[in-house]
Design a protein around this motif. Sequence first.
Motif, PDB file in Angstrom:
ATOM      1  N   LEU A   1       0.832  -1.208   0.000  1.00 58.97           N
ATOM      2  CA  LEU A   1       0.000   0.000   0.000  1.00 58.97           C
ATOM      3  C   LEU A   1       0.863   1.252   0.000  1.00 58.97           C
ATOM      4  N   ASP A   2       1.886   1.272   0.822  1.00 61.46           N
ATOM      5  CA  ASP A   2       2.756   2.449   0.888  1.00 61.46           C
ATOM      6  C   ASP A   2       3.475   2.665  -0.437  1.00 61.46           C
ATOM      7  N   ALA A   3       3.920   1.583  -1.065  1.00 58.48           N
ATOM      8  CA  ALA A   3       4.654   1.696  -2.328  1.00 58.48           C
ATOM      9  C   ALA A   3       3.785   2.277  -3.442  1.00 58.48           C
ATOM     10  N   ILE A   4       2.558   1.762  -3.575  1.00 58.81           N
ATOM     11  CA  ILE A   4       1.710   2.248  -4.673  1.00 58.81           C
ATOM     12  C   ILE A   4       1.235   3.678  -4.418  1.00 58.81           C
ATOM     13  N   CYS A   5       1.034   4.025  -3.148  1.00 59.76           N
ATOM     14  CA  CYS A   5       0.583   5.389  -2.847  1.00 59.76           C
ATOM     15  C   CYS A   5       1.715   6.397  -3.024  1.00 59.76           C
ATOM     16  N   GLU A   6       2.927   6.001  -2.668  1.00 57.16           N
ATOM     17  CA  GLU A   6       4.071   6.885  -2.902  1.00 57.16           C
ATOM     18  C   GLU A   6       4.313   7.087  -4.388  1.00 57.16           C
TER      19      GLU A   6
END
Length: 368
Positions: free
Chosen positions: A151-156
């Motif tokens: 989740l953090d990777a795709i949102c960043e």
Amino acid sequence: MPIKGKQLIQVLEAFAPPSLAVEKDRIGLQVGNPDSEVTGVLVTLDVNEDVVEEAIRQKANWIIAHHAVIFQPLKALRSDQPAGRLFHKLLKHDMNVYIAHTNLDAAAGGVNDVMAEKLGLGAVDVLIGYREDKLKKLVVFVPESHHEAVLDAICEAGAGWIGNYSHCSFQVEGTGTFMPREGTNPYIGQRGTLEWVNERRIETVVPESKLAQVLAAMLDAHPYEEVAYDVYPLELQGKKQGYGRIGELPATLTLRDFAVQVKQAYGVEGLRVVGDLDHKVKRVALVGGSGSRHIEDAKRAGADVYITGDVDFHTAQDALAMGLSIIDPGHHVEHHVVPRVCDVLKRGLGEQVPIMASTVNTNPFRFL
């Protein structure tokens, strides 16, 4: 590991997608080979012989420019003439030249946004919209152990934005099944055995312009050898895209005082002003470069004053007649985007190659 031109281009195009360019604009790699190794990058507004000499001194073999080095069809390549001499030097020294023009004008954080930021404009919107950044729904299935990382990777990378809220998603717990077959190297389980795994279904929105980089970030963060995911089109209206910006000053100023502010903000020796210098201005429209043809767009958007370069005599007369003030700081103020592009490349490429802003002043005009 050496960085290739394709990687450099990928980072730049994630910031200023070619899809943002107006039809028939001369953008992209105009000189060189995308597979060539990057030893150094020089970012500039224009490419001339002085800029090429600077790149040679700095041992930079890639030049990123805003204005095309090939704009009109070449009729000859003679090294005894200016254009031919420039290309002879580029080819002799294995230089690569990449152009980001109207796509960099329209990009979020690009030329026009930098110009608006320097003036402290608020409530900024696109002035000339010609494209919509369509929205997609991304659904990916992730084992419980990695759902936060994915989740953090795709949102960043640009997914999960709704207004000024980031990391927006909806998640459901469930069970995933799979059986690794011959030739697989599973993260979980054994070949030939049916596996039952606690997983999360993560749903989020992604602008079409950022889909490729979001998917790349997702695949990089996901532990599975084969990632299960879906991408769906949405009927929701995407963000308007285009060049030029319209926004408001923090406080109302006279045209005279605002013109002085523009001169200082853009660091120009002089500028031209059309309109009553005592007229009050609050709402500001701008187009970096040459934007004379958009005075009516600026007026329709409710601008009190319009900032652009290369304003001709008759356009100035028309603007005066319609009650629109104009400030012309010249075409070259677009050079303020150069540090922004350098920052983008440094973030994307790290410290593997030197990224430099050109120190050559390519503005052909001087004030006496």
